[in-house]
Design a protein around this motif. Structure first.
Motif, short mmCIF file in Angstrom:
data_model
loop_
_atom_site.label_atom_id
_atom_site.label_comp_id
_atom_site.label_asym_id
_atom_site.label_seq_id
_atom_site.Cartn_x
_atom_site.Cartn_y
_atom_site.Cartn_z
N CYS A 89 39.26 36.43 50.55
CA CYS A 89 39.31 37.70 50.00
C CYS A 89 39.88 38.99 50.46
O CYS A 89 40.06 39.88 49.76
CB CYS A 89 37.75 37.81 49.27
SG CYS A 89 36.83 36.33 48.78
N LEU B 261 34.19 43.54 52.98
CA LEU B 261 35.46 44.68 51.88
C LEU B 261 36.44 43.58 51.49
O LEU B 261 37.22 43.24 52.28
CB LEU B 261 35.76 45.68 52.78
CG LEU B 261 35.05 47.14 52.94
CD1 LEU B 261 35.74 48.42 53.41
CD2 LEU B 261 34.28 47.13 51.68
N ALA B 262 36.62 43.51 50.30
CA ALA B 262 37.74 42.63 49.64
C ALA B 262 38.40 43.39 48.54
O ALA B 262 37.98 44.46 47.98
CB ALA B 262 37.00 41.52 49.50
N GLY B 263 39.38 42.75 47.85
CA GLY B 263 39.89 43.24 46.76
C GLY B 263 40.94 44.30 47.00
O GLY B 263 41.87 44.36 48.03
N MET C 187 37.39 41.92 32.51
CA MET C 187 36.56 41.37 33.68
C MET C 187 35.33 40.74 32.94
O MET C 187 34.49 39.81 33.34
CB MET C 187 36.13 42.33 34.44
CG MET C 187 37.69 42.98 35.28
SD MET C 187 38.71 41.91 36.42
CE MET C 187 37.66 41.01 37.21
N VAL D 14 34.00 44.00 46.13
CA VAL D 14 35.44 43.88 45.52
C VAL D 14 35.75 45.18 44.93
O VAL D 14 35.00 45.62 43.88
CB VAL D 14 35.70 42.56 44.60
CG1 VAL D 14 37.14 42.62 44.10
CG2 VAL D 14 35.20 41.44 45.50
N ALA D 15 36.94 45.80 45.40
CA ALA D 15 37.23 47.05 44.76
C ALA D 15 38.28 46.85 43.43
O ALA D 15 39.29 46.03 43.73
CB ALA D 15 37.81 48.01 45.77
N PHE D 16 38.44 47.51 42.59
CA PHE D 16 39.23 47.30 41.25
C PHE D 16 39.93 48.71 41.22
O PHE D 16 39.20 49.76 41.06
CB PHE D 16 38.63 46.81 39.98
CG PHE D 16 38.05 45.66 40.21
CD1 PHE D 16 38.76 44.54 39.85
CD2 PHE D 16 36.80 45.39 40.81
CE1 PHE D 16 38.16 43.18 39.80
CE2 PHE D 16 36.19 44.08 40.86
CZ PHE D 16 36.95 42.96 40.26
N GLN E 188 32.69 45.81 42.29
CA GLN E 188 31.70 44.78 42.11
C GLN E 188 30.93 44.34 43.46
O GLN E 188 31.72 43.99 44.33
CB GLN E 188 32.31 43.46 41.35
CG GLN E 188 31.01 42.59 40.97
CD GLN E 188 31.93 41.32 39.96
OE1 GLN E 188 32.78 40.74 40.45
NE2 GLN E 188 31.15 40.89 39.09
N CYS F 225 37.63 31.09 44.29
CA CYS F 225 37.39 31.77 45.82
C CYS F 225 37.70 30.76 46.80
O CYS F 225 37.08 29.62 46.76
CB CYS F 225 35.99 32.11 45.76
SG CYS F 225 36.10 33.36 47.30
N PRO G 267 30.29 37.29 41.75
CA PRO G 267 30.54 37.30 40.19
C PRO G 267 29.12 37.39 39.51
O PRO G 267 29.59 37.95 38.19
CB PRO G 267 31.19 35.81 40.08
CG PRO G 267 30.73 34.82 41.24
CD PRO G 267 30.61 35.93 42.11
N SER H 30 41.70 41.29 41.38
CA SER H 30 42.13 43.01 41.65
C SER H 30 43.22 43.09 42.12
O SER H 30 43.91 44.31 42.24
CB SER H 30 41.04 43.40 42.55
OG SER H 30 41.06 42.84 43.80
N ASP I 295 30.84 33.09 46.28
CA ASP I 295 30.82 34.33 45.49
C ASP I 295 32.33 34.80 45.96
O ASP I 295 32.76 35.00 47.18
CB ASP I 295 29.93 35.45 45.96
CG ASP I 295 28.45 35.21 45.58
OD1 ASP I 295 28.42 34.05 44.76
OD2 ASP I 295 27.59 35.70 45.80
N SER I 296 33.23 35.40 44.93
CA SER I 296 34.50 35.99 45.30
C SER I 296 34.00 37.23 46.08
O SER I 296 32.89 37.81 45.67
CB SER I 296 35.04 36.41 44.03
OG SER I 296 36.29 37.07 44.28
N GLY I 297 34.90 37.63 47.18
CA GLY I 297 34.46 38.77 47.82
C GLY I 297 33.74 38.60 49.08
O GLY I 297 33.54 39.40 49.76
N GLU J 33 37.54 37.07 41.20
CA GLU J 33 37.61 38.64 41.24
C GLU J 33 38.49 39.14 41.90
O GLU J 33 39.35 39.99 41.83
CB GLU J 33 36.23 39.23 40.97
CG GLU J 33 35.57 39.07 39.97
CD GLU J 33 34.65 37.63 39.93
OE1 GLU J 33 34.94 36.79 40.58
OE2 GLU J 33 33.73 37.36 39.16
N SER J 34 38.41 39.02 43.18
CA SER J 34 39.15 39.64 44.35
C SER J 34 40.51 39.42 44.28
O SER J 34 41.45 40.37 44.24
CB SER J 34 38.57 39.14 45.75
OG SER J 34 39.39 39.84 46.78
#
Lengths: 157, 515
Positions: A126, B342-344, B428, B417-419, B381, A122, B385, A88, B185-187, A84-85
């Motif tokens: 990130c 903090l990611a994305g 998504m 994670v920010a979009f 998010q 991942c 995920p 984005s 986990d992403s982020g 996801e990251s």
């Protein structure tokens, strides 16, 4: 495909190393893949008789884990993060770019045998998405230009 | 005279060229005959400023960043090694807004010390917690952890003290401590940062855990995507052994404890504790039925405390400063601090350790500085995920396990994670199902089949086929997965999907209906 003599010796050596270790299969398969670049299915009978496991159990184990491969990869492995990251921050265009310049899809190797392309979910990088990993090296904030440089560097080495 | 310089060795700093900067700085110093002592520290967690080079001065450490190899000559021209102002000068590191407004407990040493210098670790309060724990009966160690209010930081937020009590109460000659370092986990990257940047704190936490529950052996189950962490951990374990912190009769306490790192093999599901145990036993990582709880029948059927990296790494400071010191941070039943990642799509990304209770808005705008692209933030998010997507309207929710639960969201492992507004939330949502299909262990039907059917249903909705019927079907599928899955993989995949559907129906082509 039969095992070469050196492959067989390597596998037997690793099988011996982990023989008394609890939960041996995980470190054993890593050791085989680290040495040979993949886990030949012809190694299963050797492991089977040494560890008293069925071929099916070994096959089931190896195929469960994304990291393990049962056929050789290219000389280098380029993993592109799809999580996801990275999404984005536009990883989709990086994925497409890698596929285009290498002329392959995921799990395939470029014609010259230099790079195998794999997706990854991942890399823990990130904060600097999008990220890719060339062999053991993570590269953050990738752009098509950075991809070009990464590919060029491994082709020259 | 020699000047002390810090150049991070954290893998995100390396991913932005910290090693090249290190080589360029040492080469330039040699050329100019300037005597530098370069320390490879961990990262301070201000990743948008990495590689962040620090210089020790009389008034404290001064930062320069982000440094590239092209800046090195200029830095020397302006005598940066004296801490002089000039290009890339950021001032005193501790005075930077990002760091000044944090409560770093678990991360107290991260970025400050050399990760593998055990003397540096001890100088910065390292092993104080262990020394105090040695003086206590196991039950009193468990009490301290229980009273601190510490909850599992891996995502499930189960009270650590209760888990340890169960292991302590279960009679067995053999017990295990298993550290879940399968941070998939992403982020999220706080586990990675602890392991790479302050490995001894994790080792110390595991030793204390072993003493508390009566376990003499531990495993760190580490994801294969973290080769740098593996190298650092293995080195740290060897150093700790040499110094008598691991092995038999630790610090003449009569306690024995040893541990090893087991490299995982790229299966997200192995972050689920029972699947992890199966994998450690050399099997496919298939989820187990509960009960029995791992605390009673865990690894090889023995009582096992399975704890996340951050949970274990927080134990030393609780033992050192006391349960009430830790419990004074936070809000409600969410005690202490959380290492937030903090990611994305944000301008300023990295690690923030804060007491529970801070709002998403503060994190995204005060710390994060808004989106990287400059577009409005459409959704975030939280918790990886399997966490829900939160729209702008929910940005004032305080970070607290219960408050998040009230809005069908999770704090999880603290990754955000920010979009931006160019994101297609239906895409998504579809990805959430796709990910579930790729990573499902396959043991239970809702997760194994539901994930694939879910993708197909979203495609139909987006394609305008029987939208009403298919929306109902999607919600129904979500409910089945939530209630019928064996673990959080299938049980939480509907969180991101249904939240996307609820808050962004337009992206699914359901504009008219929502009015």
């Amino acid at each position: 495909m039969n095992l070469s003599e050196t492959q067989r010796i390597t596998i037997e050596k690793h099988v011996e190393t982990f023989l008394t270790k609890p939960g041996a299969l995980l470190p054993l398969m890593h050791a085989i893949q680290d040495s040979l670049g993949y886990i030949p299915e012809d190694s299963y009978p050797i492991i089977s008789s040494a560890y008293n496991l069925s071929i099916a159990e070994i096959h089931g184990f190896v195929t469960f884990y994304h990291h393990f491969r049962t056929s050789p990869s290219g000389k280098n492995i380029l993993q592109v993060c799809r999580a996801e990251s990275c999404q984005s921050m536009g990883s989709e265009s990086i994925e497409n770019y890698c596929k285009k310049v290498l002329g392959v899809d995921y799990h395939e190797t470029s014609k010259d045998g230099v790079i195998t392309l794999e997706p990854v979910y991942c890399l823990g990088n990130c904060a600097c998405s999008p990220s890719v990993m060339m062999n053991d090296k993570v590269i953050g904030r990738v752009t098509p230009e950075k991809i070009d440089n990464i590919i060029k560097a491994v082709k020259q080495s | 005279m020699t000047y002390k310089i810090y150049i991070p060795i954290d893998s995100t700093a390396l991913s932005l060229g910290a090693n090249d900067v290190f080589y360029a700085i040492t080469a330039e110093a040699k050329k100019r005959k300037i005597d530098l002592t370069v320390i490879r520290n961990g990262s301070r967690g201000l990743f948008w400023l990495e590689p962040l080079v620090e210089v020790e001065t009389k008034s404290g450490r001064v930062a320069f960043g982000p440094v590239t190899t092209n800046d090195v000559e200029k830095l020397f021209d302006q005598e940066f090694y004296l801490g002089k102002e000039g290009v890339l000068f950021l001032g005193l590191t501790d005075d930077l807004h990002w760091l000044k407004n944090q409560e770093r407990l678990t991360f107290a040493r991260v970025g400050i010390t050399d990760p593998l210098d055990i003397n540096d670790y001890e100088k910065h309060a390292g092993f104080n917690g262990l020394r105090k724990a040695i003086e206590l009966e196991p039950q009193l160690i468990v009490n301290e952890v229980t009273d601190s209010g510490l909850r599992g930081r891996g995502g499930a937020a189960f009270p650590t003290g209760i888990k340890w009590q169960t292991v302590l109460n279960t009679p067995s000659k053999t017990k295990y401590i298993v550290c879940n370092a399968d941070e998939g986990d992403s982020g999220t990257f706080s586990d990675r940062m602890i392991m790479e940047n302050d490995p001894f704190v994790l080792i110390e936490g595991m030793i204390i855990a072993g003493m508390a529950v009566g376990a003499e052996y531990g495993y760190i189950y580490l994801r294969s995507e973290y080769p740098d962490a593996q190298e650092v951990l293995n080195k740290a374990i060897n150093i700790a052994k040499e110094k008598g912190f691991l092995g038999n009769n630790i610090l003449s306490s009569g306690y024995n404890f040893d541990l090893e790192v087991t490299r995982a093999a790229g299966a997200y599901i192995c972050g689920e504790e029972t699947s992890l145990l199966e994998s450690l036993e050399g099997k496919r990582g298939m989820v187990r039925y509960k009960p029995p709880l791992p605390a009673i029948e865990g690894l090889y059927g023995k009582p096992t405390a399975v704890n996340n990296v951050i949970t274990l790494a927080t134990v030393p400071i609780i033992m050192d400063k006391g349960a009430s010191f830790y419990a004074d941070f936070g809000m409600g039943r969410s005690k202490g601090t959380l290492p937030i990642q903090l990611a994305g799509n944000l301008k300023q990304t990295g690690l923030i350790e804060k007491a529970f209770g801070i709002s998403l808005r503060e994190l995204l705008y005060d710390f994060g500085g808004g989106s990287f692209t400059g577009n409005p933030i459409k959704a975030v998010q939280v918790g990886g995920p399997l966490g829900a997507f939160l729209p702008e309207g929910q940005f004032d929710t305080p970070l607290d396990y219960e408050k998040f639960s009230e809005i069908n969201a999770v704090v999880g492992h603290g990754g955000i994670v920010a979009f931006d507004d160019t994101t297609d939330m239906a895409k998504m949502a579809r990805y959430s199902f796709e990910f579930c299909a790729i990573e499902s262990c396959g043991k239970c039907t809702p997760c194994r089949i539901g994930s694939t059917r879910g993708m197909e249903v979203i495609d139909k909705i987006k394609g305008g086929i029987d939208q009403d019927k298919n929306e109902k079907l999607l919600r129904d599928l979500g409910e089945t997965m939530v209630n019928g899955s064996l673990c959080a993989m299938g049980g939480m995949t509907p969180f991101p999907v249904i939240s996307a559907l609820n808050f962004f129906p337009k992206d699914f082509g359901l504009e008219k209906k929502k009015a």
